[in-house]
Every structure is written in C-alpha cells, then in structure tokens.
Design a protein around this motif. Sequence first.
Motif, PDB file in Angstrom:
ATOM      1  N   SER A 138       6.147  -6.701  10.579  1.00 24.79           N
ATOM      2  CA  SER A 138       7.345  -6.743  11.344  1.00 24.79           C
ATOM      3  C   SER A 138       8.643  -6.316  10.770  1.00 24.79           C
ATOM      4  CB  SER A 138       7.532  -8.530  11.449  1.00 24.79           C
ATOM      5  OG  SER A 138       7.482  -8.948  10.151  1.00 24.79           O
ATOM      6  N   THR A 139       9.522  -7.018  10.671  1.00 23.12           N
ATOM      7  CA  THR A 139      10.760  -6.423  10.136  1.00 23.12           C
ATOM      8  C   THR A 139      10.960  -6.721   8.674  1.00 23.12           C
ATOM      9  OG1 THR A 139      11.887  -8.563  10.692  1.00 23.12           O
ATOM     10  CG2 THR A 139      12.026  -7.090  12.368  1.00 23.12           C
ATOM     11  N   HIS A 140       9.984  -7.065   8.012  1.00 25.50           N
ATOM     12  CA  HIS A 140       9.959  -7.039   6.782  1.00 25.50           C
ATOM     13  C   HIS A 140      10.409  -5.712   5.992  1.00 25.50           C
ATOM     14  CE1 HIS A 140       8.134 -11.214   6.387  1.00 25.50           C
ATOM     15  NE2 HIS A 140       7.696 -10.805   7.083  1.00 25.50           N
ATOM     16  N   ALA A 141      11.353  -5.816   4.820  1.00 20.20           N
ATOM     17  CA  ALA A 141      11.688  -4.694   4.157  1.00 20.20           C
ATOM     18  C   ALA A 141      10.524  -4.061   3.441  1.00 20.20           C
ATOM     19  CB  ALA A 141      12.822  -4.751   3.151  1.00 20.20           C
ATOM     20  N   PRO A 142      10.092  -2.805   3.421  1.00 23.70           N
ATOM     21  CA  PRO A 142       8.940  -2.178   2.728  1.00 23.70           C
ATOM     22  C   PRO A 142       8.819  -2.623   1.462  1.00 23.70           C
ATOM     23  CG  PRO A 142      10.152  -0.551   4.195  1.00 23.70           C
ATOM     24  CD  PRO A 142      11.150  -1.608   4.318  1.00 23.70           C
ATOM     25  N   LEU A 143       7.866  -2.982   0.768  1.00 25.89           N
ATOM     26  CA  LEU A 143       7.723  -3.239  -0.367  1.00 25.89           C
ATOM     27  C   LEU A 143       7.466  -1.982  -1.155  1.00 25.89           C
ATOM     28  CD1 LEU A 143       6.672  -4.925  -2.856  1.00 25.89           C
ATOM     29  CD2 LEU A 143       4.425  -4.638  -2.042  1.00 25.89           C
ATOM     30  N   LEU A 144       6.715  -0.889  -0.774  1.00 29.92           N
ATOM     31  CA  LEU A 144       6.584   0.312  -1.268  1.00 29.92           C
ATOM     32  C   LEU A 144       6.472   1.694  -0.052  1.00 29.92           C
ATOM     33  CD1 LEU A 144       3.547   0.031  -3.882  1.00 29.92           C
ATOM     34  CD2 LEU A 144       6.114  -0.124  -4.389  1.00 29.92           C
ATOM     35  N   THR A 145       7.084   2.482  -0.372  1.00 37.89           N
ATOM     36  CA  THR A 145       6.721   3.933   0.567  1.00 37.89           C
ATOM     37  C   THR A 145       6.296   5.113  -0.345  1.00 37.89           C
ATOM     38  OG1 THR A 145       8.657   3.003   1.878  1.00 37.89           O
ATOM     39  CG2 THR A 145       7.810   5.370   2.183  1.00 37.89           C
ATOM     40  N   VAL A 146       5.137   5.435   0.000  1.00 40.41           N
ATOM     41  CA  VAL A 146       4.511   6.482  -0.689  1.00 40.41           C
ATOM     42  C   VAL A 146       4.496   7.794   0.140  1.00 40.41           C
ATOM     43  CG1 VAL A 146       2.532   7.372  -1.768  1.00 40.41           C
ATOM     44  CG2 VAL A 146       3.130   5.117  -2.105  1.00 40.41           C
ATOM     45  N   ARG A 147       5.051   9.038  -0.414  1.00 41.79           N
ATOM     46  CA  ARG A 147       5.084  10.252   0.210  1.00 41.79           C
ATOM     47  C   ARG A 147       4.311  11.260  -0.353  1.00 41.79           C
ATOM     48  NH1 ARG A 147      10.222   7.869   0.498  1.00 41.79           N
ATOM     49  NH2 ARG A 147      10.808   7.030   2.910  1.00 41.79           N
ATOM     50  N   GLY A 148       3.728  12.126   0.493  1.00 46.09           N
ATOM     51  CA  GLY A 148       3.201  13.429  -0.063  1.00 46.09           C
ATOM     52  C   GLY A 148       1.872  13.055  -0.730  1.00 46.09           C
ATOM     53  N   LEU A 149       1.002  12.105  -0.063  1.00 45.98           N
ATOM     54  CA  LEU A 149      -0.209  11.799  -0.711  1.00 45.98           C
ATOM     55  C   LEU A 149      -1.354  12.756  -0.207  1.00 45.98           C
ATOM     56  CD1 LEU A 149      -1.227   9.551  -2.613  1.00 45.98           C
ATOM     57  CD2 LEU A 149      -1.824   8.210  -0.742  1.00 45.98           C
ATOM     58  N   THR A 150      -1.787  13.628  -0.975  1.00 45.98           N
ATOM     59  CA  THR A 150      -2.804  14.552  -0.567  1.00 45.98           C
ATOM     60  C   THR A 150      -4.176  14.474  -1.715  1.00 45.98           C
ATOM     61  OG1 THR A 150      -2.108  16.292  -1.799  1.00 45.98           O
ATOM     62  CG2 THR A 150      -1.125  15.951   0.380  1.00 45.98           C
ATOM     63  N   ARG A 151      -5.232  14.864  -0.954  1.00 48.95           N
ATOM     64  CA  ARG A 151      -6.446  15.044  -1.986  1.00 48.95           C
ATOM     65  C   ARG A 151      -7.270  15.898  -1.428  1.00 48.95           C
ATOM     66  NH1 ARG A 151      -8.564  11.531  -6.141  1.00 48.95           N
ATOM     67  NH2 ARG A 151     -10.318  12.742  -6.896  1.00 48.95           N
ATOM     68  N   THR A 163     -13.402  22.364  -1.769  1.00 44.57           N
ATOM     69  CA  THR A 163     -12.773  23.235  -0.762  1.00 44.57           C
ATOM     70  C   THR A 163     -12.607  22.287   0.539  1.00 44.57           C
ATOM     71  OG1 THR A 163     -14.839  23.793   0.209  1.00 44.57           O
ATOM     72  CG2 THR A 163     -13.826  25.264  -1.400  1.00 44.57           C
ATOM     73  N   ARG A 164     -12.843  20.924   0.176  1.00 42.49           N
ATOM     74  CA  ARG A 164     -12.626  20.174   1.439  1.00 42.49           C
ATOM     75  C   ARG A 164     -11.230  19.262   1.334  1.00 42.49           C
ATOM     76  NH1 ARG A 164     -15.536  14.499   2.041  1.00 42.49           N
ATOM     77  NH2 ARG A 164     -14.521  13.731   4.167  1.00 42.49           N
ATOM     78  N   HIS A 165     -10.581  19.303   2.343  1.00 42.00           N
ATOM     79  CA  HIS A 165      -9.347  18.736   2.445  1.00 42.00           C
ATOM     80  C   HIS A 165      -9.617  17.155   2.902  1.00 42.00           C
ATOM     81  CE1 HIS A 165      -4.935  19.156   3.545  1.00 42.00           C
ATOM     82  NE2 HIS A 165      -4.838  18.065   2.794  1.00 42.00           N
ATOM     83  N   LEU A 166      -9.509  16.187   1.696  1.00 34.48           N
ATOM     84  CA  LEU A 166     -10.115  15.007   2.202  1.00 34.48           C
ATOM     85  C   LEU A 166      -9.043  14.116   2.998  1.00 34.48           C
ATOM     86  CD1 LEU A 166     -12.352  13.088   1.430  1.00 34.48           C
ATOM     87  CD2 LEU A 166     -11.227  12.133  -0.458  1.00 34.48           C
ATOM     88  N   PHE A 167      -7.639  14.034   2.780  1.00 30.76           N
ATOM     89  CA  PHE A 167      -6.465  13.782   3.616  1.00 30.76           C
ATOM     90  C   PHE A 167      -5.302  14.243   2.880  1.00 30.76           C
ATOM     91  CE2 PHE A 167      -7.505  10.138   0.155  1.00 30.76           C
ATOM     92  CZ  PHE A 167      -6.481  10.064  -0.461  1.00 30.76           C
ATOM     93  N   ASP A 168      -4.182  14.039   3.973  1.00 30.68           N
ATOM     94  CA  ASP A 168      -2.801  14.580   3.742  1.00 30.68           C
ATOM     95  C   ASP A 168      -2.159  13.626   4.548  1.00 30.68           C
ATOM     96  OD1 ASP A 168      -0.498  15.980   3.436  1.00 30.68           O
ATOM     97  OD2 ASP A 168      -1.268  17.885   4.234  1.00 30.68           O
ATOM     98  N   ILE A 169      -1.377  12.756   3.783  1.00 28.55           N
ATOM     99  CA  ILE A 169      -0.561  11.743   4.318  1.00 28.55           C
ATOM    100  C   ILE A 169       0.742  11.862   3.819  1.00 28.55           C
ATOM    101  CG2 ILE A 169      -0.348   9.276   4.572  1.00 28.55           C
ATOM    102  CD1 ILE A 169      -3.123   8.994   3.364  1.00 28.55           C
ATOM    103  N   ALA A 170       1.679  12.333   5.117  1.00 29.86           N
ATOM    104  CA  ALA A 170       3.060  12.451   4.689  1.00 29.86           C
ATOM    105  C   ALA A 170       3.992  11.310   4.304  1.00 29.86           C
ATOM    106  CB  ALA A 170       3.720  13.269   5.795  1.00 29.86           C
ATOM    107  N   GLU A 171       3.525  10.212   4.954  1.00 26.72           N
ATOM    108  CA  GLU A 171       4.325   8.708   4.429  1.00 26.72           C
ATOM    109  C   GLU A 171       3.295   7.695   4.743  1.00 26.72           C
ATOM    110  OE1 GLU A 171       8.913   8.030   4.889  1.00 26.72           O
ATOM    111  OE2 GLU A 171       7.849   6.963   6.613  1.00 26.72           O
ATOM    112  N   LEU A 172       3.537   6.792   3.644  1.00 29.04           N
ATOM    113  CA  LEU A 172       2.633   5.487   3.961  1.00 29.04           C
ATOM    114  C   LEU A 172       3.541   4.400   3.502  1.00 29.04           C
ATOM    115  CD1 LEU A 172      -0.062   4.372   4.732  1.00 29.04           C
ATOM    116  CD2 LEU A 172      -0.821   4.862   2.350  1.00 29.04           C
ATOM    117  N   VAL A 173       3.664   3.582   4.295  1.00 33.24           N
ATOM    118  CA  VAL A 173       4.547   2.309   4.096  1.00 33.24           C
ATOM    119  C   VAL A 173       3.720   0.945   3.986  1.00 33.24           C
ATOM    120  CG1 VAL A 173       6.552   0.926   5.143  1.00 33.24           C
ATOM    121  CG2 VAL A 173       6.472   3.468   5.688  1.00 33.24           C
ATOM    122  N   PHE A 174       4.151   0.393   2.852  1.00 32.93           N
ATOM    123  CA  PHE A 174       3.371  -1.044   2.734  1.00 32.93           C
ATOM    124  C   PHE A 174       4.413  -1.947   2.797  1.00 32.93           C
ATOM    125  CE2 PHE A 174       1.148   2.258   0.313  1.00 32.93           C
ATOM    126  CZ  PHE A 174      -0.281   2.093   0.375  1.00 32.93           C
TER     127      PHE A 174
END
Length: 229
Positions: free
Chosen positions: A4-17, A21-32
Amino acid sequence: MTESTHAPLLTVRGLTRRVGTRHLFDIAELVFRRATAVALTGVNGAGKSTLLRMIAGLEPAPGATVTWTEADGTPRTTPLTPLPQALRRQVAYMHQHPYLFRTSVRDNIAYGLRARGLPHDEINRRVGAALGWAGIVHVQDTAPDKLSGGEIQRVALARAKVLEPELLLLDEPTSSLDGHAREQVIALISELAAEGRCVVMVCHDRELINLPGVVRWKLGEGQLDTKHR
C-alpha cells in the motif's frame, strides 16, 4: 498484509547476476515495503534463492546499491555489498534447511541476542516471548536432533523473529512440511507480516501464494515481475 502506501523499507537498484555466460537476472529497481508478505515464484534455476541471498548480504552484489531512511529521517544510499552495518540488524535470512546448533532450542533462539551483547534479563524475556509465539515452549530444553521437521522450522522462525528484523527473507519455508506442521508455519508467517515486517519468501506452496494480501513476484527469463497475478 497489503502493498500500500507504506514508505519503502529498502530500495535496491542495479541488481544483476550472471552464471558463466548465462544472464540469470537483471533487476533495475526492487522495492521492499513494510507490512507486506511477498511470494517469490519462478521455475527451478531462475535465481530466486540467489536473489534473496544477495539482498541478505550472503552473496556479493557488485554494482548494486541500497537506499533506506535513517531513524532521523535522513535518506542514505550505499553499495549493497558489503551489506551496510545499519541494515545488518534489520535483515534476517532463513535457509530452506535451517541449521541449528547442537544445543537446546532455547539456546539456539538466544544465540543472536547474546552475540549482540544484550542483558541477560532482556534475552530471557525475548526468548520466552519467541518460544510462546512459535508454540515451542514444550521443546525449549530439547536438542535439535530430537525435533520434527515442523518444529525445526518454527525454531528457525523464532530465532529470526527474536532479533526483531524489519525484513525477513525465507527460502522455501514450507517445502519439507505437510499437514498440521505446514499449517502452523503458514500461520506464523502471516503474523510476521501483520506485525508490520516485510516478509519475502521463495515458495511454490499454492496456499502461501494465495493467502489474502500476499503480493506475488515472479522471476523468469532474467526479469522480475513484481505485479504478477
């Protein structure tokens, strides 16, 4: 247990793995968000457990940053790796197969509090409350190798809860359980989010995924869909 409108606890940006040669994931922004239960789903090998471990500081996350708000209202942004000291007490991770020390259940739950140097009376109070919350008072003096699978999971949840983290990361918390043991663990997870914590759980358990208010994230093909229905 709603996003809902709760302020984010954490925001993680640029999470890649990458794995080779395999690109497992590329996450620009993740809000908790606070007071939210999240079911993280996806096929085996998609990187769900890796993602949780990176957030918990258990695996490196080169290039990723984390933003949070200090108690005085000051926003801070730092590299995610190493996990900032200010966040280490806010984040708890529970492995799919929790490791318990070869001591009593009570000592297992008290371990983290002792490591933090809390007073003896405070440790006893918080451990007693956690034992009651998890319904494991009757096994508090029992060694872990005498516990059932459901009891082990509840001890692990109590050991995480007693540290009062704001973000709990749970890897397949019901995967090895069935029947009443599974129902007990599901009920405890619901309570954790209702207390205002953010609970993110890797799971394939349809009952957990379909609990009222649970937000579903789906990881696949290198991307994370945080609005999956």
